[in-house]
Design an enzyme around this catalytic site. Sequence first.
Site, PDB file in Angstrom:
ATOM      1  N   ASP A   1      63.054 107.430 -26.913  1.00 17.44           N
ATOM      2  CA  ASP A   1      61.616 108.407 -26.847  1.00 17.44           C
ATOM      3  C   ASP A   1      62.041 109.359 -28.082  1.00 17.44           C
ATOM      4  O   ASP A   1      62.795 110.204 -28.091  1.00 17.44           O
ATOM      5  CB  ASP A   1      61.573 109.222 -25.760  1.00 17.44           C
ATOM      6  CG  ASP A   1      60.260 109.946 -25.700  1.00 17.44           C
ATOM      7  OD1 ASP A   1      59.739 110.245 -26.847  1.00 17.44           O
ATOM      8  OD2 ASP A   1      59.831 110.240 -24.600  1.00 17.44           O
ATOM      9  N   HIS A   2      61.511 108.789 -29.281  1.00 19.07           N
ATOM     10  CA  HIS A   2      61.719 109.423 -30.500  1.00 19.07           C
ATOM     11  C   HIS A   2      61.380 111.119 -30.587  1.00 19.07           C
ATOM     12  O   HIS A   2      61.905 111.888 -31.426  1.00 19.07           O
ATOM     13  CB  HIS A   2      60.858 108.575 -31.859  1.00 19.07           C
ATOM     14  CG  HIS A   2      59.422 108.961 -31.736  1.00 19.07           C
ATOM     15  ND1 HIS A   2      58.596 108.067 -31.073  1.00 19.07           N
ATOM     16  CD2 HIS A   2      58.744 110.082 -32.556  1.00 19.07           C
ATOM     17  CE1 HIS A   2      57.193 108.684 -31.295  1.00 19.07           C
ATOM     18  NE2 HIS A   2      57.425 109.743 -31.989  1.00 19.07           N
TER      19      HIS A   2
ATOM     20  N   HIS B   1      56.507 111.192 -23.717  1.00 17.81           N
ATOM     21  CA  HIS B   1      56.960 112.088 -24.659  1.00 17.81           C
ATOM     22  C   HIS B   1      56.483 113.634 -23.945  1.00 17.81           C
ATOM     23  O   HIS B   1      57.536 114.422 -23.965  1.00 17.81           O
ATOM     24  CB  HIS B   1      55.988 112.257 -26.199  1.00 17.81           C
ATOM     25  CG  HIS B   1      56.038 110.831 -26.703  1.00 17.81           C
ATOM     26  ND1 HIS B   1      57.399 110.236 -26.789  1.00 17.81           N
ATOM     27  CD2 HIS B   1      55.308 110.389 -27.835  1.00 17.81           C
ATOM     28  CE1 HIS B   1      57.197 109.272 -27.746  1.00 17.81           C
ATOM     29  NE2 HIS B   1      56.234 109.285 -28.295  1.00 17.81           N
TER      30      HIS B   1
END
Length: 522
Positions: free
Chosen positions: A209-210, A272
């Site tokens: 999950d960047h 996110h």
Amino acid sequence: MSATDRAAIAAGAQTGPEDNPLTEGLERLPVHPTALVIFGATGDLARRKLLPALYNLAHEGALPERFGLVGNARSEMTDDEFRAMAVESVREFSRRPPDEKVLEKVFTDVRYVPGSFDDDAVYAALGQELDELDEQRGLALNRCFYLSTAPTFFPIIVDALGRNDLAGREDSAVRVIIEKPFGRSLQEARELNARVLSVFDEEQVFRIDHYLGKETVQNVLALRFANNMFEPLWNRNYIDHVQITASEDLGIGSRAGYYDSAGALRDLVQNHMLQLLSLLCMEPPVAFEADPVRDEKVKVLRAISAPTPVDIPDMAVRGQYSDGIVAGRAVPGYLDEEGVPEDSTTETYAALRLEVHNWRWAGVPMYLRTGKRLARKVTEIAVTLKPVPHVAFQGPEMSTGVRPNVLVLTVQPNEGVSLSIGAKIPGTRMAIRTVNMEFLYGTAFLSQSPEAYERLIIDAMRGDATLFTRNDEVEAQWRIIDPIVKAWETSSAPLPQYPAGSQGPEEAERLLVGDNDRWRMI
């Protein structure tokens, strides 16, 4: 500044950049020699993020000295053509102008294996390339397989890696990095977890999950657990409400095929935004290591009740952008975007009100919202404290400026932290105005923040899963979102519209439960 630095300056020593106390702690930890295989190496994510990230890691000396890169995609391409594409990607998308010597060194010996993700011959060729890299580098390299593909190929690639004996080795570590979205529903997430864990051990799996790679997201933990002034206030006794916003001024661009099947809730909230919420609300872990941190995040997610069909209309709002004005330019509505069905009911805006049912957070509303074509691009966490119990400054000319303190952690575009406080306006009257105390990464550390993928790629190579999601964490996120997705997909109610460039649909106002709760201006 250390005593050594003070003594050097007192003696008239010249302090260079390497002695600057603001750069303390910026060093990189060593990484075991590694071979990285990127599936989907010619795709948009690889070109825009992964290949530039590798260059920037090399520029900072963070990549291992003995490193190998192998690309795979369906496009027919030679090693030289892939190398040229990688170099061009760095020149176009790197956060810093590339140094030609570093660029040449990173991509001189890259390999490329064309072919379909379900073709066993491709995996035989990959295995051969990896064995050759081991021989050239003089030892068994660790292996990282990065799945930068459409989600439908995740189980196909994982199965093929297992079937072709590439999922484990006795003399080195093997890891698999899986992009989001991890499933489209709770059931799909469970099925995908089962497929992945039938081939790999959980310790080998890095679900990316960047957002967790962004400096300000990690700074949530530092702010809370390294500063005694905040942690005593971090509870229902002092915090009135929390707002987490992830807004974009852009539309869907060329992503209509993916976005119309996903929507804002799946695209951003399920992953996110719930990650941001869990970091904000978690208890102190016993150690800042992968499992202790993720244990505490899972506890937060499990403390959020899965909404029932009766709850959903009161705690969730969706919307879809119509035509409007963004940055002074007329833009089309969602239904007029190329590739979008004219009868689409996909939401481009989603807002939720959640509550964490535990001792620390009971009764504190957690407001989440995300949307396309809003007034501007910003991702932030805003923690609003309760107002002072008594305003001692009598008279409207004195007290009108007294506002609750707000702590804002800005994730993008300008990473930093600000705290609003009441201060006296200079003059003869006791008048109060809100002012901001600010901290910005770029000015505080004399260093440009690395891209999120740089941190995550190097952590995966190192085997540190702290910033990656665990299987139970993914399922806990879906447990909250899945009922809302199903309710919206079966709803016959009209889909609220909001003009492009606005704050979002007016219907979002009904989520606010406190007398003084207001959505922050985007």
